[in-house]
Design a protein around this motif. Sequence first.
Motif, PDB file in Angstrom:
ATOM      1  N   SER A  20     -30.741   7.955  -6.878  1.00  0.00           N
ATOM      2  CA  SER A  20     -29.859   9.103  -6.655  1.00  0.00           C
ATOM      3  C   SER A  20     -29.961  10.165  -7.747  1.00  0.00           C
ATOM      4  O   SER A  20     -29.147  11.087  -7.769  1.00  0.00           O
ATOM      5  N   ILE A  21     -30.919  10.075  -8.633  1.00  0.00           N
ATOM      6  CA  ILE A  21     -31.050  11.058  -9.714  1.00  0.00           C
ATOM      7  C   ILE A  21     -31.323  12.452  -9.162  1.00  0.00           C
ATOM      8  O   ILE A  21     -30.966  13.454  -9.774  1.00  0.00           O
ATOM      9  N   THR A  22     -31.929  12.540  -7.978  1.00  0.00           N
ATOM     10  CA  THR A  22     -32.219  13.853  -7.406  1.00  0.00           C
ATOM     11  C   THR A  22     -30.943  14.624  -7.100  1.00  0.00           C
ATOM     12  O   THR A  22     -30.938  15.848  -7.132  1.00  0.00           O
ATOM     13  N   LYS A  23     -29.831  13.931  -6.830  1.00  0.00           N
ATOM     14  CA  LYS A  23     -28.548  14.603  -6.598  1.00  0.00           C
ATOM     15  C   LYS A  23     -28.096  15.340  -7.850  1.00  0.00           C
ATOM     16  O   LYS A  23     -27.579  16.454  -7.780  1.00  0.00           O
ATOM     17  N   VAL A  24     -28.280  14.726  -8.996  1.00  0.00           N
ATOM     18  CA  VAL A  24     -27.888  15.347 -10.263  1.00  0.00           C
ATOM     19  C   VAL A  24     -28.752  16.576 -10.533  1.00  0.00           C
ATOM     20  O   VAL A  24     -28.243  17.640 -10.907  1.00  0.00           O
ATOM     21  N   VAL A  25     -30.042  16.450 -10.334  1.00  0.00           N
ATOM     22  CA  VAL A  25     -30.963  17.566 -10.576  1.00  0.00           C
ATOM     23  C   VAL A  25     -30.654  18.714  -9.615  1.00  0.00           C
ATOM     24  O   VAL A  25     -30.587  19.878 -10.014  1.00  0.00           O
ATOM     25  N   THR A  26     -30.439  18.399  -8.347  1.00  0.00           N
ATOM     26  CA  THR A  26     -30.123  19.432  -7.353  1.00  0.00           C
ATOM     27  C   THR A  26     -28.816  20.139  -7.708  1.00  0.00           C
ATOM     28  O   THR A  26     -28.722  21.374  -7.629  1.00  0.00           O
ATOM     29  N   GLY A  27     -27.806  19.387  -8.092  1.00  0.00           N
ATOM     30  CA  GLY A  27     -26.526  19.980  -8.494  1.00  0.00           C
ATOM     31  C   GLY A  27     -26.671  20.890  -9.699  1.00  0.00           C
ATOM     32  O   GLY A  27     -26.078  21.977  -9.746  1.00  0.00           O
ATOM     33  N   LEU A  28     -27.461  20.477 -10.659  1.00  0.00           N
ATOM     34  CA  LEU A  28     -27.692  21.289 -11.855  1.00  0.00           C
ATOM     35  C   LEU A  28     -28.425  22.581 -11.501  1.00  0.00           C
ATOM     36  O   LEU A  28     -28.062  23.663 -11.974  1.00  0.00           O
ATOM     37  N   LEU A  29     -29.426  22.494 -10.646  1.00  0.00           N
ATOM     38  CA  LEU A  29     -30.154  23.695 -10.226  1.00  0.00           C
ATOM     39  C   LEU A  29     -29.250  24.650  -9.444  1.00  0.00           C
ATOM     40  O   LEU A  29     -29.301  25.864  -9.644  1.00  0.00           O
ATOM     41  N   ILE A  58     -23.560  26.717   7.954  1.00  0.00           N
ATOM     42  CA  ILE A  58     -23.547  25.834   6.778  1.00  0.00           C
ATOM     43  C   ILE A  58     -23.846  26.677   5.553  1.00  0.00           C
ATOM     44  O   ILE A  58     -24.794  27.458   5.546  1.00  0.00           O
ATOM     45  N   ASN A  59     -23.020  26.510   4.515  1.00  0.00           N
ATOM     46  CA  ASN A  59     -23.287  27.227   3.273  1.00  0.00           C
ATOM     47  C   ASN A  59     -23.663  26.229   2.179  1.00  0.00           C
ATOM     48  O   ASN A  59     -23.608  25.016   2.377  1.00  0.00           O
ATOM     49  N   LEU A  60     -24.071  26.751   1.040  1.00  0.00           N
ATOM     50  CA  LEU A  60     -24.520  25.886  -0.060  1.00  0.00           C
ATOM     51  C   LEU A  60     -23.405  24.986  -0.570  1.00  0.00           C
ATOM     52  O   LEU A  60     -23.651  23.852  -0.980  1.00  0.00           O
ATOM     53  N   GLY A  61     -22.163  25.478  -0.528  1.00  0.00           N
ATOM     54  CA  GLY A  61     -21.027  24.653  -0.937  1.00  0.00           C
ATOM     55  C   GLY A  61     -20.859  23.446  -0.028  1.00  0.00           C
ATOM     56  O   GLY A  61     -20.528  22.351  -0.493  1.00  0.00           O
ATOM     57  N   ASP A  62     -21.083  23.645   1.280  1.00  0.00           N
ATOM     58  CA  ASP A  62     -21.021  22.526   2.222  1.00  0.00           C
ATOM     59  C   ASP A  62     -22.053  21.461   1.858  1.00  0.00           C
ATOM     60  O   ASP A  62     -21.764  20.265   1.859  1.00  0.00           O
ATOM     61  N   LEU A  63     -23.258  21.909   1.555  1.00  0.00           N
ATOM     62  CA  LEU A  63     -24.314  20.959   1.197  1.00  0.00           C
ATOM     63  C   LEU A  63     -23.994  20.235  -0.111  1.00  0.00           C
ATOM     64  O   LEU A  63     -24.174  19.022  -0.210  1.00  0.00           O
ATOM     65  N   ALA A  64     -23.506  20.982  -1.084  1.00  0.00           N
ATOM     66  CA  ALA A  64     -23.221  20.396  -2.398  1.00  0.00           C
ATOM     67  C   ALA A  64     -22.084  19.376  -2.336  1.00  0.00           C
ATOM     68  O   ALA A  64     -22.075  18.406  -3.090  1.00  0.00           O
ATOM     69  N   SER A  65     -21.142  19.583  -1.424  1.00  0.00           N
ATOM     70  CA  SER A  65     -20.001  18.673  -1.323  1.00  0.00           C
ATOM     71  C   SER A  65     -20.151  17.661  -0.189  1.00  0.00           C
ATOM     72  O   SER A  65     -19.216  16.933   0.129  1.00  0.00           O
ATOM     73  N   HIS A  66     -21.326  17.620   0.414  1.00  0.00           N
ATOM     74  CA  HIS A  66     -21.631  16.671   1.491  1.00  0.00           C
ATOM     75  C   HIS A  66     -20.684  16.821   2.667  1.00  0.00           C
ATOM     76  O   HIS A  66     -20.280  15.838   3.291  1.00  0.00           O
ATOM     77  N   THR A  67     -20.300  18.067   2.980  1.00  0.00           N
ATOM     78  CA  THR A  67     -19.404  18.326   4.105  1.00  0.00           C
ATOM     79  C   THR A  67     -20.067  19.215   5.152  1.00  0.00           C
ATOM     80  O   THR A  67     -19.387  19.843   5.957  1.00  0.00           O
TER      81      THR A  67
END
Length: 85
Positions: A20-29, A58-67
């Motif tokens: 799941s490290i890719t979630k951290v990298v994606t969130g940081l980017l 769908i917006n980026l916030g939806d993707l970032a919050s898994h909603t």
Amino acid sequence: RVQSAVYGPVSEDSVLELGSITKVVTGLLLATAVVRGDVTLDTQLPQCLSGARSRRPINLGDLASHTAGLPRLPIALSGAAARGA
């Protein structure tokens, strides 16, 4: 010397699972892009990813919050394709 309990000795040629490290990298980017003003969390997905389609906006916030309401696996990877059949 680094040792993995599962894989044994680890070297610069070792291939390890990212998990799941890719979630951290994606969130940081994403956070970096928001701070720089490149995007907002309300930016619609098609503005960033040409050809993106969905049943609802769908917006980026939806993707970032898994909603975003996306299926767990893309259609091409679900069913028989996911099982390698």
